[in-house]
Design an enzyme around this catalytic site. Structure first.
Site, PDB file in Angstrom:
ATOM      1  N   CYS A 196      -8.127   8.122   5.199  1.00 53.48           N
ATOM      2  CA  CYS A 196      -7.745   8.666   6.759  1.00 53.48           C
ATOM      3  C   CYS A 196      -6.273   9.447   5.881  1.00 53.48           C
ATOM      4  O   CYS A 196      -6.413   9.334   4.998  1.00 53.48           O
ATOM      5  CB  CYS A 196      -7.542   7.685   7.648  1.00 53.48           C
ATOM      6  N   CYS A 205      -3.809   7.042   4.730  1.00 54.36           N
ATOM      7  CA  CYS A 205      -4.213   6.648   3.552  1.00 54.36           C
ATOM      8  C   CYS A 205      -4.402   7.795   2.026  1.00 54.36           C
ATOM      9  O   CYS A 205      -3.706   7.456   1.365  1.00 54.36           O
ATOM     10  CB  CYS A 205      -5.324   5.560   3.381  1.00 54.36           C
ATOM     11  N   GLU A 261      -6.039   0.552   2.705  1.00 51.94           N
ATOM     12  CA  GLU A 261      -5.400   0.370   1.154  1.00 51.94           C
ATOM     13  C   GLU A 261      -3.756   1.261   1.115  1.00 51.94           C
ATOM     14  O   GLU A 261      -3.381   1.058  -0.108  1.00 51.94           O
ATOM     15  CB  GLU A 261      -6.031   2.650   1.512  1.00 51.94           C
ATOM     16  N   HIS A 265      -3.289  -0.468   6.573  1.00 46.83           N
ATOM     17  CA  HIS A 265      -5.753  -0.709   6.286  1.00 46.83           C
ATOM     18  C   HIS A 265      -5.651  -1.007   5.102  1.00 46.83           C
ATOM     19  O   HIS A 265      -4.462  -1.216   4.366  1.00 46.83           O
ATOM     20  CB  HIS A 265      -5.418   0.654   6.785  1.00 46.83           C
TER      21      HIS A 265
END
Length: 162
Positions: free
Chosen positions: A96, A99, A68, A66
């Protein structure tokens, strides 16, 4: 670590550009940057999970890639430490659970995000992982920065795939 909204909006501009690049590569358009306590951009990331099947894509099948996580890994490598005390994570979509947890583990001081994630958001939306009582580290959260722009990138991406 006092940075005004103008500065935060500039950081979000970079994250939005990264999100647009992710979308062009067939990834969900999310971008992130890490900024140090002095306001210097030290790392960036965009979604690279390998969801796209575009020939020549640089992305690999990595469910943890992701935006992040990519940005936090790059920041840790650049600084030579896993502790990002004083740093700010700026991301176009509410993080999420994975993250948010990574942000906590890295000890970032602040998370700034654009669009809310009603399905999987874990920084005040569906869940609030970073402000759970009893955690050894607290994170300041600034939400809704350039929210309409971030949400539009996502909406257009998913509309084109339907």
């Amino acid at each position: 670590m006092e940075h005004g909204l103008d500065r935060i909006s500039l950081w979000m501009s970079v994250a939005l550009q990264l999100a647009a690049e992710a979308g062009q590569a067939g990834e969900i358009p999310v971008g992130a940057v890490v900024v140090d306590a002095d306001g210097r951009l030290i790392a960036e990331g965009r979604n690279a999970t390998g969801r796209s099947r575009i020939e020549g894509s640089e992305t690999k099948a990595d469910p943890t890639a992701h935006a992040e996580i990519v940005a936090l890994r790059a920041a840790a490598e650049r600084l030579g430490t896993s502790r990002l005390d004083g740093c700010t994570l700026v991301v176009t979509l509410e993080p999420c659970v994975m993250c948010a947890g990574a942000a906590l583990q890295s000890r970032v001081s602040r998370i700034v995000f654009g669009a809310w994630d009603e399905k999987a958001g874990a920084v005040g939306g569906r869940l609030d992982v970073v402000r759970e009582a009893g955690l050894p580290h607290t994170v300041e959260v600034v939400a809704g920065i350039r929210e309409a722009e971030a949400a539009l990138l996502l909406r257009r991406f998913f509309d084109e795939r339907r």
